[in-house]
Design an enzyme around this catalytic site. Sequence first.
Site, PDB file in Angstrom:
ATOM      1  N   CYS A   1     -63.089  22.643 -81.045  1.00 56.87           N
ATOM      2  CA  CYS A   1     -62.818  21.477 -80.202  1.00 56.87           C
ATOM      3  C   CYS A   1     -61.559  20.800 -80.721  1.00 56.87           C
ATOM      4  CB  CYS A   1     -63.995  20.517 -80.269  1.00 56.87           C
ATOM      5  SG  CYS A   1     -63.792  19.108 -79.199  1.00 56.87           S
TER       6      CYS A   1
ATOM      7  N   THR B   1     -58.732  26.242 -96.605  1.00 62.51           N
ATOM      8  CA  THR B   1     -57.573  26.212 -95.695  1.00 62.51           C
ATOM      9  C   THR B   1     -56.280  26.206 -96.500  1.00 62.51           C
ATOM     10  OG1 THR B   1     -58.863  25.037 -94.038  1.00 62.51           O
ATOM     11  CG2 THR B   1     -56.467  24.923 -93.806  1.00 62.51           C
TER      12      THR B   1
END
Length: 391
Positions: free
Chosen positions: A331, A76
């Site tokens: 989620c 990331t």
Amino acid sequence: MSESRPIYLDYHSTTPVDPRVASKMLYYMTTAFGNASSIDHTYGDEAEEAVSQAAIHIANLVGSSPKEIIFTSGATESINLVIQGSIYTDVITKNKHIIAVSPVEHKAVLDTCYALAKKGLAEIIKLQIDSKGRLDLNHLKQVCDKGISLLCVMAANNEIGNIYPIQEIGQIAKNCHIPFLCDASQAVGKIPINFQEYGITYLAISAHKLYGTKGSGALAVRKKYHLEPIIFGGSHQKGIRSGTLNVPGIVGLGEACRMRQLEMEEDEKAISSKRDKLQNLLLKKIPGLIINGDPTSRLAGNLHISIPDIPNSAVIARVRSKLAISTGAACSSGVETPSHVLQALALPNNVIEGALRIGIGKFTTDKEINQAAEILSTAISQIRQAMCFKI
Ligand SMILES: Cc1ncc(COP(=O)(O)O)c(C=O)c1O
């Protein structure tokens, strides 16, 4: 995996740390625990030497020079460093900064691009894919021919497991003089990658997908390409990524890469035959089961299935104490949203809602494959009975 714990089949999410990697890391946590920037004693020297060795192991696995490796906290951060760190020239010259992305990229790529677009700093072009998640290379070439600032295409997808023709894509980017970011989080240590030869400009690597630890990663940056830092302070790593080096994490990543280079071919063959076995068992036991993605070009450990009209949440609820698999849905704040990958494939809703991602790894046993097939097929027939579902 021990008998008392659920069978772990979520290797795309993360992998267990290889005990050999863990034991090497432990040494650099408890004995050789120096700061790699400490130049006044041997603890520092030892840590610095370990970091240099790790860079060599990573470089050997991905076909780069060790000098091209920057250590980060994971893929990331590596991706953010490229996407945010490469806008500066266009900001200065006030040129349009155009980023072309595959719609099935990880959110680390997509959300970073959207964040820049929201600030008016970049324009995003979505590349075209088909219902199997395959990229339209003609469209990609047309986009590159028009001139863009950055091309982002992953080496392998974290949901459907598709392997993308990175070498071919790298060649197109190179011919058009376009910097190419390849998120190889799911691919490094599983398929051969050659940073130099494939024409990749930036390669993002994550340790916890290849039997290293979470919170450790790297970015290979091709020589002569400059990125503006996104983290400042201390001028570590030539100022591109400041912050005290995570020596145990880096050592672990290096050791994991060294192991992958030695064992990848054999391990992936064994993983692929276990995946095929599970796929065949499930196809036999579960009527109506669909395989998603591109079965002709996918990761050895990937099995992405849908059982149309059987909500994946119902399956997970029934199996979660025995089996660790995933719906692939993102989620956030307790709200589940359908997978952007499956939406990009334009699959029917009942196929998206019935999707399950299974990830097999080098510690998966044949016994676990048989048990998983039994657990899943039993759960699905129970759900079907409960729903009075007839095929
Ligand atoms: C394809 C892909 N890209 C990026 C990432 C992010 O990696 P990290 O957890 O190292 O930040 C992941 C992890 O889920 C991934 O699968």
